[in-house]
Design a protein around this motif. Structure first.
Motif, PDB file in Angstrom:
ATOM      1  N   THR A 190       0.831  -1.204   0.000  1.00 44.67           N
ATOM      2  CA  THR A 190       0.000   0.000   0.000  1.00 44.67           C
ATOM      3  C   THR A 190       0.865   1.253   0.000  1.00 44.67           C
ATOM      4  OG1 THR A 190      -0.097  -0.079   2.417  1.00 44.67           O
ATOM      5  CG2 THR A 190      -1.878  -1.171   1.209  1.00 44.67           C
ATOM      6  N   GLY A 191       0.227   2.416  -0.161  1.00 46.46           N
ATOM      7  CA  GLY A 191       0.960   3.673  -0.236  1.00 46.46           C
ATOM      8  C   GLY A 191       1.586   4.092   1.078  1.00 46.46           C
ATOM      9  N   THR A 192       0.756   4.233   2.110  1.00 46.94           N
ATOM     10  CA  THR A 192       1.280   4.691   3.396  1.00 46.94           C
ATOM     11  C   THR A 192       2.090   3.599   4.080  1.00 46.94           C
ATOM     12  OG1 THR A 192      -0.620   6.175   3.670  1.00 46.94           O
ATOM     13  CG2 THR A 192       0.683   5.688   5.621  1.00 46.94           C
ATOM     14  N   GLY A 193       1.503   2.423   4.234  1.00 51.18           N
ATOM     15  CA  GLY A 193       2.204   1.330   4.905  1.00 51.18           C
ATOM     16  C   GLY A 193       3.452   0.903   4.150  1.00 51.18           C
ATOM     17  N   GLY A 194       3.301   0.670   2.847  1.00 52.76           N
ATOM     18  CA  GLY A 194       4.425   0.204   2.048  1.00 52.76           C
ATOM     19  C   GLY A 194       5.543   1.223   1.940  1.00 52.76           C
ATOM     20  N   GLY A 195       5.179   2.493   1.925  1.00 57.10           N
ATOM     21  CA  GLY A 195       6.178   3.529   1.756  1.00 57.10           C
ATOM     22  C   GLY A 195       6.871   3.947   3.034  1.00 57.10           C
ATOM     23  N   THR A 196       6.270   3.652   4.176  1.00 58.10           N
ATOM     24  CA  THR A 196       6.816   4.183   5.430  1.00 58.10           C
ATOM     25  C   THR A 196       7.270   3.135   6.438  1.00 58.10           C
ATOM     26  OG1 THR A 196       4.652   4.228   6.567  1.00 58.10           O
ATOM     27  CG2 THR A 196       5.246   6.157   5.244  1.00 58.10           C
ATOM     28  N   MET A 197       6.816   1.901   6.304  1.00 57.41           N
ATOM     29  CA  MET A 197       7.030   0.942   7.388  1.00 57.41           C
ATOM     30  C   MET A 197       8.500   0.726   7.729  1.00 57.41           C
ATOM     31  SD  MET A 197       5.470  -2.880   7.935  1.00 57.41           S
ATOM     32  CE  MET A 197       3.935  -2.316   7.250  1.00 57.41           C
ATOM     33  N   LEU A 198       9.332   0.470   6.732  1.00 59.12           N
ATOM     34  CA  LEU A 198      10.750   0.222   7.015  1.00 59.12           C
ATOM     35  C   LEU A 198      11.432   1.457   7.595  1.00 59.12           C
ATOM     36  CD1 LEU A 198      11.830  -1.925   3.939  1.00 59.12           C
ATOM     37  CD2 LEU A 198      11.265  -2.699   6.250  1.00 59.12           C
ATOM     38  N   ASP A 199      11.075   2.630   7.078  1.00 57.18           N
ATOM     39  CA  ASP A 199      11.677   3.857   7.601  1.00 57.18           C
ATOM     40  C   ASP A 199      11.211   4.136   9.025  1.00 57.18           C
ATOM     41  OD1 ASP A 199      13.103   4.256   5.302  1.00 57.18           O
ATOM     42  OD2 ASP A 199      11.715   5.705   4.435  1.00 57.18           O
ATOM     43  N   ILE A 200       9.955   3.807   9.325  1.00 55.64           N
ATOM     44  CA  ILE A 200       9.462   3.981  10.698  1.00 55.64           C
ATOM     45  C   ILE A 200      10.206   3.050  11.647  1.00 55.64           C
ATOM     46  CG2 ILE A 200       7.473   3.543  12.202  1.00 55.64           C
ATOM     47  CD1 ILE A 200       5.692   4.726  10.039  1.00 55.64           C
ATOM     48  N   VAL A 201      10.428   1.806  11.225  1.00 55.54           N
ATOM     49  CA  VAL A 201      11.196   0.871  12.047  1.00 55.54           C
ATOM     50  C   VAL A 201      12.594   1.421  12.312  1.00 55.54           C
ATOM     51  CG1 VAL A 201      12.291  -1.406  12.091  1.00 55.54           C
ATOM     52  CG2 VAL A 201       9.919  -1.186  11.339  1.00 55.54           C
ATOM     53  N   ALA A 202      13.246   1.954  11.277  1.00 57.94           N
ATOM     54  CA  ALA A 202      14.594   2.510  11.436  1.00 57.94           C
ATOM     55  C   ALA A 202      14.587   3.704  12.395  1.00 57.94           C
ATOM     56  CB  ALA A 202      15.143   2.926  10.077  1.00 57.94           C
ATOM     57  N   GLN A 203      13.586   4.569  12.277  1.00 63.26           N
ATOM     58  CA  GLN A 203      13.493   5.736  13.157  1.00 63.26           C
ATOM     59  C   GLN A 203      13.261   5.305  14.608  1.00 63.26           C
ATOM     60  OE1 GLN A 203      14.036   8.892  12.548  1.00 63.26           O
ATOM     61  NE2 GLN A 203      14.222   8.825  10.316  1.00 63.26           N
ATOM     62  N   LEU A 204      12.439   4.289  14.811  1.00 61.40           N
ATOM     63  CA  LEU A 204      12.175   3.811  16.164  1.00 61.40           C
ATOM     64  C   LEU A 204      13.415   3.156  16.766  1.00 61.40           C
ATOM     65  CD1 LEU A 204       8.561   2.315  15.900  1.00 61.40           C
ATOM     66  CD2 LEU A 204       9.273   4.483  16.919  1.00 61.40           C
ATOM     67  N   GLN A 205      14.137   2.393  15.956  1.00 63.24           N
ATOM     68  CA  GLN A 205      15.373   1.788  16.456  1.00 63.24           C
ATOM     69  C   GLN A 205      16.367   2.854  16.895  1.00 63.24           C
ATOM     70  OE1 GLN A 205      16.380  -0.725  13.089  1.00 63.24           O
ATOM     71  NE2 GLN A 205      15.704  -2.560  14.162  1.00 63.24           N
ATOM     72  N   SER A 206      16.468   3.916  16.097  1.00 66.13           N
ATOM     73  CA  SER A 206      17.382   5.006  16.440  1.00 66.13           C
ATOM     74  C   SER A 206      16.940   5.689  17.739  1.00 66.13           C
ATOM     75  CB  SER A 206      17.430   6.020  15.301  1.00 66.13           C
ATOM     76  OG  SER A 206      18.224   7.138  15.636  1.00 66.13           O
ATOM     77  N   TYR A 207      15.657   5.941  17.872  1.00 66.16           N
ATOM     78  CA  TYR A 207      15.126   6.610  19.051  1.00 66.16           C
ATOM     79  C   TYR A 207      15.306   5.737  20.307  1.00 66.16           C
ATOM     80  CZ  TYR A 207      11.575   7.951  22.480  1.00 66.16           C
ATOM     81  OH  TYR A 207      10.909   8.255  23.642  1.00 66.16           O
ATOM     82  N   LEU A 208      14.921   4.473  20.189  1.00 59.71           N
ATOM     83  CA  LEU A 208      14.947   3.589  21.364  1.00 59.71           C
ATOM     84  C   LEU A 208      16.364   3.268  21.810  1.00 59.71           C
ATOM     85  CD1 LEU A 208      12.079   1.177  20.308  1.00 59.71           C
ATOM     86  CD2 LEU A 208      11.992   2.909  22.104  1.00 59.71           C
ATOM     87  N   SER A 209      17.334   3.314  20.890  1.00 59.19           N
ATOM     88  CA  SER A 209      18.720   3.029  21.270  1.00 59.19           C
ATOM     89  C   SER A 209      19.323   4.124  22.142  1.00 59.19           C
ATOM     90  CB  SER A 209      19.577   2.857  20.004  1.00 59.19           C
ATOM     91  OG  SER A 209      19.687   4.093  19.289  1.00 59.19           O
ATOM     92  N   ASN A 210      18.658   5.268  22.184  1.00 58.63           N
ATOM     93  CA  ASN A 210      19.150   6.395  22.993  1.00 58.63           C
ATOM     94  C   ASN A 210      18.246   6.715  24.168  1.00 58.63           C
ATOM     95  OD1 ASN A 210      21.512   7.188  21.346  1.00 58.63           O
ATOM     96  ND2 ASN A 210      19.978   7.640  19.775  1.00 58.63           N
ATOM     97  N   THR A 211      17.376   5.765  24.520  1.00 61.02           N
ATOM     98  CA  THR A 211      16.479   5.960  25.670  1.00 61.02           C
ATOM     99  C   THR A 211      16.637   4.803  26.634  1.00 61.02           C
ATOM    100  OG1 THR A 211      14.602   4.758  24.703  1.00 61.02           O
ATOM    101  CG2 THR A 211      14.829   7.111  24.154  1.00 61.02           C
ATOM    102  N   SER A 212      15.892   4.837  27.713  1.00 65.73           N
ATOM    103  CA  SER A 212      15.974   3.777  28.729  1.00 65.73           C
ATOM    104  C   SER A 212      15.124   2.572  28.378  1.00 65.73           C
ATOM    105  CB  SER A 212      15.528   4.332  30.085  1.00 65.73           C
ATOM    106  OG  SER A 212      14.207   4.858  30.015  1.00 65.73           O
TER     107      SER A 212
END
Length: 213
Positions: A190-212
């Protein structure tokens, strides 16, 4: 006492449908256990006492570029469980806004992550063609490229991180555990899911690696 925290993130129309169906099941179980609150919670907590006291907390977050779908517009009957309205609350949703995609494309030098896959020579014509006739906040027209560019535009990433942080804080509130299992649901076709899912995962990994978390 042990505690299990779970966060389900739905991305795009398909992912949000998964969240809706899970919320229905959680609501039925919540009522079956005797909950009488008039206000349906934005996080469900279940207590067990099998071999010791155990708490399960489950929360959801829906991310989509279609505003009406996030609030259950046009599908009201599907957002009803046991005769009650289970429409998402504000903190359970993040609207992915795509109105800044042209600004991003025209200033592509400022977005090094985008310039790798969006070619300058065809960006304006391409974006004009795929956005013509689309109403604001009415989805990404089943176009993965538009969904990915929308995520990179404006403050969408910040809004998603803020939404996730809110959900994590809700799960760990009142002395809860700072450990959460995060699951992401959606469709890569799909447009939203297909276009954003991997990038959202990458952004969350980056965010969570710098939090508790």
């Amino acid at each position: 006492m042990s505690q299990k925290n779970t966060l389900l993130i739905g991305v795009g129309g398909t992912g949000c449908e998964v969240v809706r169906d899970l919320k229905k099941k959680l609501h039925v179980e919540w009522r079956a256990r005797g909950a009488e609150d008039k206000q349906i919670p934005d996080m469900f907590e279940f207590k067990e006492n099998i071999g010791g006291e155990h708490i399960s907390r489950i929360a959801t977050l829906s991310i989509d570029s279609h505003a009406d779908d996030l609030v259950g517009g046009g599908k009201r009957s599907e957002w009803v469980s046991l005769g009650e309205d289970i429409t998402l609350m504000g903190r359970e949703q993040v609207l992915l806004k795509r109105r800044f995609v042209m600004d991003t494309a025209q200033n592509i030098d400022l977005y090094t992550g985008v310039s790798l896959w969006l070619r300058r020579e065809d960006e304006k014509k391409y974006l004009t063609n795929i956005t013509v006739g689309l109403e604001p906040d009415c989805g990404c027209n089943q176009l993965r490229r538009l969904g990915r560019l929308a995520l990179a535009s404006g403050d969408n990433v910040d809004n998603i991180i803020s939404g996730v942080a809110n959900r994590l804080e809700r799960l760990s509130g009142h002395g809860g555990e700072f450990v959460v299992d995060i699951h992401i649901a959606g469709s890569i076709a799909t447009g939203t899911g297909g276009g954003t899912m991997l990038d959202i995962v990458a952004q969350l990994q980056s965010y969570l690696s710098n939090t508790s978390w």
